[in-house]
Design an enzyme around this catalytic site. Sequence first.
Site, PDB file in Angstrom:
ATOM      1  CG  ASP A  85       6.873  -3.328  -9.011  1.00 14.90           C
ATOM      2  OD1 ASP A  85       6.476  -4.241  -8.737  1.00 14.90           O
ATOM      3  OD2 ASP A  85       6.481  -2.198  -8.936  1.00 14.90           O
ATOM      4  CD  GLU A 147       3.031  -3.384  -4.561  1.00 25.35           C
ATOM      5  OE1 GLU A 147       2.303  -3.272  -3.367  1.00 25.35           O
ATOM      6  OE2 GLU A 147       4.047  -2.884  -4.559  1.00 25.35           O
TER       7      GLU A 147
END
Length: 390
Positions: A85, A147
Amino acid sequence: MPLPDFRTMYSELIARPSVSALDPSLNQSNRAVIELLAHWCEQLGFSTEITELHSAPGKFNLLARKCPPGLAEQTGGLMLAGHTDTVPFDDSRWNFDPFQLSEKDNRLYGLGSIDMKGFFAFVLKALEELQEAQQSAPVMILATADEEITMAGAQEIARHGNLKPARCIIGEPTDMVPVYTHKGHMSSAIRITGRSGHSSDPDRGLNAIEVMQQVIANLLQLKEDLKNKYSLSDFIIPYPTLNLGHIHGGDNANRICGCCELHIDLRPLPGLSITELQALLMQAVAPINKRYPDSVSVIDLHDPIPAFHGTRDCALVKLAEKISGQQAVAVNYCTEAPFLQQLGCETIVMGPGSIAQAHQPDEYLAMEKIKPSQQILTELIKQQCFTCSA
């Protein structure tokens, strides 16, 4: 079938949006990135497992494994880990399309170019170069979700019952300098609930902004206490930090403010537990809550992230220092390391690109760093999981 060339892989990773954000209107699935990586891993002979997160539906982890015959896939060897991400972006501050790899002035621009989708292109090209017949230990590729906001992907992997790599390299952008320890991260909202009313009669209300001013004074004292009472010389900033990051409250000048909220950021050192730091925070606001009962609430904005505590003398750190020619360091930002370390593996953070580019408009990878970074990463994998023919 060979993998695409490095530049094409980089471009395809950047082209698949995978923004993580607390704002639901900005939050995106990472599924397209995960499926692309799984496809490439399978081309290299890896078995792949895609898992949807229990705590974040629509977000996915990928665990790819390749093992020499006769060895248990889940035991020993090396895990190469990273998140798929990215942070949100402000389109008005970018000079390039965030989702199209652009080259200018010997730089490759794109969202996630170094933080950190691009890392997987380095990993896969390194593995493609190494001789399959010489693989002597398991190799695992872990690609996680979320994350940038909750680290939910890494936290779910940490609870994997049958995954026991011996060593783990997390490819966050460190300019290929090994990182053996880092601070943790807490984000908290402090909410003041007052009583609104007409500004012409202040005593009939409780102004949340005025109460917040008292809270801030106590927080600034806590900030100084943390600086003076806790220290680790490993870090450039050797003490825990507290940042007042965002505040909002009230709705009109002639109305007593009924609610005010402050968001703060705390970075604990290794050895300072999340529980202890939370207790210190509650102590700081307790006198205000006593003075104005039930007016102050402290709320975690996400699950706190503990500090990552490694040592300079472990074998993986020593090997990384030898191959990179760089001494291992401690850093002030945080990664998924404390969660992946729970698998029982020696763990370092080490990857291509500069952390100075992370979370910045016009994020880029300096092209002159590609070849040396690739050489270091390939040699690290080779020395841990491959034997050289005589």
